[in-house]
Design a protein around this motif. Structure first.
Motif, PDB file in Angstrom:
ATOM      1  N   ALA A  54      41.776  39.905  43.999  1.00 31.19           N
ATOM      2  CA  ALA A  54      40.356  39.674  44.278  1.00 31.19           C
ATOM      3  C   ALA A  54      39.677  40.958  44.755  1.00 31.19           C
ATOM      4  O   ALA A  54      38.515  41.226  44.407  1.00 31.19           O
ATOM      5  CB  ALA A  54      40.214  38.574  45.330  1.00 31.19           C
ATOM      6  N   GLU A  55      40.383  41.760  45.520  1.00 32.38           N
ATOM      7  CA  GLU A  55      39.799  43.021  46.000  1.00 32.38           C
ATOM      8  C   GLU A  55      39.633  44.029  44.864  1.00 32.38           C
ATOM      9  O   GLU A  55      38.646  44.766  44.813  1.00 32.38           O
ATOM     10  CB  GLU A  55      40.664  43.607  47.129  1.00 32.38           C
ATOM     11  N   VAL A  56      40.603  44.060  43.950  1.00 38.28           N
ATOM     12  CA  VAL A  56      40.492  44.946  42.781  1.00 38.28           C
ATOM     13  C   VAL A  56      39.308  44.501  41.915  1.00 38.28           C
ATOM     14  O   VAL A  56      38.515  45.318  41.440  1.00 38.28           O
ATOM     15  CB  VAL A  56      41.790  44.948  41.947  1.00 38.28           C
ATOM     16  N   HIS A  57      39.200  43.193  41.745  1.00 41.59           N
ATOM     17  CA  HIS A  57      38.088  42.628  40.966  1.00 41.59           C
ATOM     18  C   HIS A  57      36.743  43.045  41.575  1.00 41.59           C
ATOM     19  O   HIS A  57      35.834  43.498  40.869  1.00 41.59           O
ATOM     20  CB  HIS A  57      38.236  41.102  40.946  1.00 41.59           C
ATOM     21  N   ALA A  58      36.627  42.938  42.894  1.00 43.60           N
ATOM     22  CA  ALA A  58      35.370  43.304  43.571  1.00 43.60           C
ATOM     23  C   ALA A  58      35.090  44.793  43.404  1.00 43.60           C
ATOM     24  O   ALA A  58      33.934  45.205  43.224  1.00 43.60           O
ATOM     25  CB  ALA A  58      35.458  42.941  45.054  1.00 43.60           C
ATOM     26  N   LYS A  59      36.140  45.609  43.450  1.00 45.54           N
ATOM     27  CA  LYS A  59      35.959  47.055  43.293  1.00 45.54           C
ATOM     28  C   LYS A  59      35.419  47.384  41.893  1.00 45.54           C
ATOM     29  O   LYS A  59      34.484  48.180  41.747  1.00 45.54           O
ATOM     30  CB  LYS A  59      37.299  47.762  43.524  1.00 45.54           C
ATOM     31  N   LEU A  60      35.980  46.735  40.869  1.00 44.05           N
ATOM     32  CA  LEU A  60      35.521  46.969  39.498  1.00 44.05           C
ATOM     33  C   LEU A  60      34.063  46.559  39.336  1.00 44.05           C
ATOM     34  O   LEU A  60      33.249  47.311  38.781  1.00 44.05           O
ATOM     35  CB  LEU A  60      36.400  46.202  38.512  1.00 44.05           C
ATOM     36  N   CYS A  61      33.737  45.370  39.826  1.00 43.44           N
ATOM     37  CA  CYS A  61      32.354  44.886  39.701  1.00 43.44           C
ATOM     38  C   CYS A  61      31.394  45.816  40.436  1.00 43.44           C
ATOM     39  O   CYS A  61      30.293  46.090  39.954  1.00 43.44           O
ATOM     40  CB  CYS A  61      32.238  43.458  40.247  1.00 43.44           C
ATOM     41  N   GLY A  62      31.829  46.332  41.591  1.00 47.15           N
ATOM     42  CA  GLY A  62      31.001  47.258  42.370  1.00 47.15           C
ATOM     43  C   GLY A  62      30.734  48.561  41.639  1.00 47.15           C
ATOM     44  O   GLY A  62      29.793  49.293  41.953  1.00 47.15           O
ATOM     45  N   MET A  63      31.587  48.889  40.669  1.00 49.21           N
ATOM     46  CA  MET A  63      31.399  50.103  39.868  1.00 49.21           C
ATOM     47  C   MET A  63      30.629  49.824  38.584  1.00 49.21           C
ATOM     48  O   MET A  63      30.532  50.692  37.718  1.00 49.21           O
ATOM     49  CB  MET A  63      32.765  50.686  39.492  1.00 49.21           C
ATOM     50  N   TYR A  73      45.043  42.162  36.641  1.00 51.89           N
ATOM     51  CA  TYR A  73      46.470  42.028  36.896  1.00 51.89           C
ATOM     52  C   TYR A  73      46.904  43.170  37.819  1.00 51.89           C
ATOM     53  O   TYR A  73      47.051  44.310  37.402  1.00 51.89           O
ATOM     54  CB  TYR A  73      47.268  42.077  35.590  1.00 51.89           C
ATOM     55  N   ALA A  74      47.084  42.842  39.102  1.00 53.19           N
ATOM     56  CA  ALA A  74      47.502  43.841  40.084  1.00 53.19           C
ATOM     57  C   ALA A  74      48.968  43.628  40.430  1.00 53.19           C
ATOM     58  O   ALA A  74      49.464  42.496  40.384  1.00 53.19           O
ATOM     59  CB  ALA A  74      46.645  43.721  41.347  1.00 53.19           C
ATOM     60  N   SER A  75      49.672  44.691  40.778  1.00 56.15           N
ATOM     61  CA  SER A  75      51.104  44.519  41.074  1.00 56.15           C
ATOM     62  C   SER A  75      51.316  43.707  42.347  1.00 56.15           C
ATOM     63  O   SER A  75      52.356  43.087  42.520  1.00 56.15           O
ATOM     64  CB  SER A  75      51.841  45.854  41.106  1.00 56.15           C
ATOM     65  N   SER A  76      50.319  43.671  43.240  1.00 52.68           N
ATOM     66  CA  SER A  76      50.429  42.809  44.427  1.00 52.68           C
ATOM     67  C   SER A  76      50.530  41.342  43.996  1.00 52.68           C
ATOM     68  O   SER A  76      51.452  40.614  44.392  1.00 52.68           O
ATOM     69  CB  SER A  76      49.212  43.005  45.334  1.00 52.68           C
ATOM     70  N   THR A  77      49.603  40.915  43.159  1.00 57.74           N
ATOM     71  CA  THR A  77      49.578  39.539  42.670  1.00 57.74           C
ATOM     72  C   THR A  77      50.830  39.234  41.851  1.00 57.74           C
ATOM     73  O   THR A  77      51.454  38.176  42.012  1.00 57.74           O
ATOM     74  CB  THR A  77      48.332  39.336  41.777  1.00 57.74           C
ATOM     75  N   ALA A  78      51.199  40.179  40.974  1.00 53.92           N
ATOM     76  CA  ALA A  78      52.357  39.963  40.107  1.00 53.92           C
ATOM     77  C   ALA A  78      53.656  39.895  40.905  1.00 53.92           C
ATOM     78  O   ALA A  78      54.566  39.140  40.565  1.00 53.92           O
ATOM     79  CB  ALA A  78      52.436  41.078  39.062  1.00 53.92           C
ATOM     80  N   THR A  79      53.738  40.672  41.984  1.00 48.20           N
ATOM     81  CA  THR A  79      54.933  40.627  42.838  1.00 48.20           C
ATOM     82  C   THR A  79      55.056  39.248  43.484  1.00 48.20           C
ATOM     83  O   THR A  79      56.143  38.662  43.513  1.00 48.20           O
ATOM     84  CB  THR A  79      54.870  41.732  43.911  1.00 48.20           C
ATOM     85  N   ALA A  80      53.946  38.730  43.970  1.00 47.19           N
ATOM     86  CA  ALA A  80      53.961  37.395  44.571  1.00 47.19           C
ATOM     87  C   ALA A  80      54.369  36.346  43.529  1.00 47.19           C
ATOM     88  O   ALA A  80      55.153  35.436  43.824  1.00 47.19           O
ATOM     89  CB  ALA A  80      52.584  37.075  45.150  1.00 47.19           C
ATOM     90  N   THR A  81      53.864  36.478  42.314  1.00 45.13           N
ATOM     91  CA  THR A  81      54.230  35.555  41.236  1.00 45.13           C
ATOM     92  C   THR A  81      55.726  35.636  40.938  1.00 45.13           C
ATOM     93  O   THR A  81      56.405  34.613  40.791  1.00 45.13           O
ATOM     94  CB  THR A  81      53.432  35.892  39.960  1.00 45.13           C
ATOM     95  N   TYR A  82      56.236  36.864  40.870  1.00 44.51           N
ATOM     96  CA  TYR A  82      57.669  37.049  40.591  1.00 44.51           C
ATOM     97  C   TYR A  82      58.525  36.405  41.685  1.00 44.51           C
ATOM     98  O   TYR A  82      59.511  35.711  41.384  1.00 44.51           O
ATOM     99  CB  TYR A  82      57.994  38.547  40.476  1.00 44.51           C
ATOM    100  N   LEU A  83      58.162  36.604  42.934  1.00 41.84           N
ATOM    101  CA  LEU A  83      58.934  36.020  44.047  1.00 41.84           C
ATOM    102  C   LEU A  83      58.949  34.501  43.931  1.00 41.84           C
ATOM    103  O   LEU A  83      59.991  33.858  44.124  1.00 41.84           O
ATOM    104  CB  LEU A  83      58.328  36.436  45.391  1.00 41.84           C
TER     105      LEU A  83
END
Ligand SMILES: [Mg+2]
Length: 257
Positions: A54-63, A73-83
């Motif tokens: 969500a933070e990456v998404h907000a950063k992109l929209c802000g630009m 697809y951020a590695s933070s989210t993907a890591t949580a999914t993998y776990l």
């Protein structure tokens, strides 16, 4: 000139060094994404583990790079999914509050001391001796080591690099004398496989756009996807790779049809 986007259904854009540098968008980034969207689906991927999706998404929209949360697809989210997929619970997390939040969002438990069962390592600007010692205790007891990525460093401004998640992983692997059990981020293909599965696509229908041969392009090659490399690399000889100078060159090449 062959149509370079022939058969491509989706563009997957790297972020750091490709669409932005630190907090500044790369010139032409918003225009390129908008143009690509006219004919293709678009997703964004990052090895960055400090921010939530969500933070990456907000950063992109802000630009000015308009996108949906589900396209990020951020590695933070993907890591949580993998776990969650692997039922790796009760984890000690070296990393950001955002990474811990993503893990807790999956219903998993974060245990910030050596009673934890496993160790997760993401980007952590407050890494210290005590955290490495805690990780070592857990790993010596047989816990798994999951790394968000092994990026040695990343660019924050032209010519200026800072230590990446790989530096934090290196502290833990150095102490424990073992490799991670799994690395979520690129050049591993876990993120790309998730993108393909979500969109129901074959590898060759995906165009990866990135600035790193060792990371973005290596992932695309391993998975069998095509790629656009921003900047030159003498190793980029595979016919699935198109090399461009910058984003405006990429846009020009995509529009040649
Ligand atoms: Mg990059």
């Amino acid at each position: 000139m062959p149509e370079i986007t022939s058969g491509i259904a989706l563009f997957a854009f790297d972020l750091d060094g490709t669409l932005y540098l630190g907090n500044e968008p790369v010139p032409g980034a918003a225009t390129l994404v908008r143009r690509v969207r006219e004919r293709h689906r678009v997703v964004f991927f990052t090895n960055g583990s400090a921010r939530t999706g969500a933070e990456v998404h907000a950063k992109l929209c802000g630009m000015g790079i308009e996108c949906a949360l589900g396209e990020v697809y951020a590695s933070s989210t993907a890591t949580a999914t993998y776990l969650a997929e692997e039922l790796i619970d009760d984890v000690f997390v070296i990393g950001s509050d955002g990474l811990r939040a993503e893990i807790r969002d999956r219903g998993l438990h974060v245990v910030q001391d050596d009673r934890a069962a496993h160790v997760v390592v993401g980007f952590d600007t407050a890494l210290d001796y005590a955290k490495v010692a805690t990780a070592l205790t857990i790993l010596r007891r047989g816990g798994k080591l999951i790394a968000c990525n092994e990026d040695a460093s990343f660019p924050v401004a032209p010519g200026h690099f800072v230590p990446g998640c790989g530096a934090m992983v290196g502290a833990v692997t150095g102490a424990s004398e073992r490799r991670p059990d799994f690395v979520v981020g690129k050049p591993n293909t876990y993120l790309l496989a998730k993108i393909a599965a979500t969109h129901g696509l074959a590898p060759e229908q995906i165009m990866v756009v990135g600035d790193s041969y060792d990371s973005d392009i290596a992932m695309a090659l391993r998975y069998g996807s095509r790629s656009i490399l921003i900047g030159a690399d003498p190793r980029a000889t595979d016919p699935s790779i198109v090399t461009v100078r910058d984003l405006s060159d990429a846009l020009q090449r995509i529009r040649e049809r």
